[in-house]
Design an enzyme around this catalytic site. Sequence first.
Site, PDB file in Angstrom:
ATOM      1  N   LYS A 229      -6.800  -5.016  -3.107  1.00  0.00           N
ATOM      2  CA  LYS A 229      -7.580  -5.621  -2.019  1.00  0.00           C
ATOM      3  C   LYS A 229      -8.532  -4.586  -1.435  1.00  0.00           C
ATOM      4  O   LYS A 229      -8.333  -3.382  -1.626  1.00  0.00           O
ATOM      5  CB  LYS A 229      -6.636  -6.140  -0.926  1.00  0.00           C
TER       6      LYS A 229
ATOM      7  N   CYS B  85      -2.143  -2.884   7.627  1.00  0.00           N
ATOM      8  CA  CYS B  85      -2.044  -3.798   6.474  1.00  0.00           C
ATOM      9  C   CYS B  85      -0.763  -4.623   6.477  1.00  0.00           C
ATOM     10  O   CYS B  85      -0.784  -5.791   6.083  1.00  0.00           O
ATOM     11  CB  CYS B  85      -2.232  -3.028   5.183  1.00  0.00           C
TER      12      CYS B  85
ATOM     13  N   ASP C  43       0.794  -1.244   0.000  1.00  0.00           N
ATOM     14  CA  ASP C  43       0.000   0.000   0.000  1.00  0.00           C
ATOM     15  C   ASP C  43       0.830   1.300   0.000  1.00  0.00           C
ATOM     16  O   ASP C  43       0.549   2.226   0.784  1.00  0.00           O
ATOM     17  CB  ASP C  43      -0.959   0.011   1.205  1.00  0.00           C
TER      18      ASP C  43
HETATM   19  C1  VGL Z   1      -4.773   0.591   5.728  1.00  0.00           C
HETATM   20  C2  VGL Z   1      -6.354   1.445   7.128  1.00  0.00           C
HETATM   21  C3  VGL Z   1      -7.321   1.329   6.160  1.00  0.00           C
HETATM   22  C4  VGL Z   1      -3.357   0.196   5.513  1.00  0.00           C
HETATM   23  C5  VGL Z   1      -5.734   0.466   4.725  1.00  0.00           C
HETATM   24  O1  VGL Z   1      -2.886   0.146   4.346  1.00  0.00           O
HETATM   25  O2  VGL Z   1      -2.665  -0.069   6.529  1.00  0.00           O
HETATM   26  N1  VGL Z   1      -5.105   1.064   6.920  1.00  0.00           N
HETATM   27  N2  VGL Z   1      -6.994   0.831   4.955  1.00  0.00           N
END
Ligand code: VGL
Length: 214
Positions: free
Chosen positions: A116, A161, A18
């Site tokens: 995802k 994540c 991410d």
């Molecule tokens: C994430 C919160 C919501 C992350 C993704 O990538 O850690 N955290 N969505």
Amino acid sequence: MPRLHAPSDRRSALLVIDMQYDFMPGGALAVADGDALVPLINQLGQRFARVIVTQDWHPAGHVSFAASHPGRVPFESISLPYGAQTLWPTHCVQDSQGARLHHDLHLPHAQLVLRKGCNAQIDSYSAFLEADRQTPTGLAGYLREHGIESLYVVGLALDFCVAWSAQDAARAGFATAVIEDACRAIDLNGSLQAAWQAMRELGVERLHSDALPA
Ligand code: VGL
Ligand code: ZN
């Protein structure tokens, strides 16, 4: 826990979580210093034969957005059919600028970009299993079909994540390490300490980028 293979070994992969603009300073769900990781992750990528990248990739109106629940605000927790869910600012909406990977991320040999959190009703911090803890993303099968046995996890956010992905990787039988200096955390209500504890209990190794197995 099986043994970690060296980064250059074909049985190892770097899993980059991410690295998207919404998690960078100035983004909708900014993680402090998230952008500082880009050069280190680029360097690490060069050491790995195999690289996999993930993107948080939510439809508009996603169940994890506070804005989808009238009267709720970001960082509150609510109860959903699959359990407790932290509510987040609207982030990583499919195809938005905030969902794009950081422009300076340079991982030309990455073979898979896994998206995802695409199900409107189920969040997915983990790159392996959605938050209902039942719906697989297909990543475990992909790794097994490619003969990958060791995973090194980096990126954002360490306590969400990255941690959930590392725990599911360990549960799925992969030798798993988190490279701690190649991650940054949100740290909400003690989430960072809890994440390290949960990872330790599952045998996830905590490594520094200058001390990876040879
Ligand atoms: C994430 C919160 C919501 C992350 C993704 O990538 O850690 N955290 N969505
Ligand atoms: Zn998300």
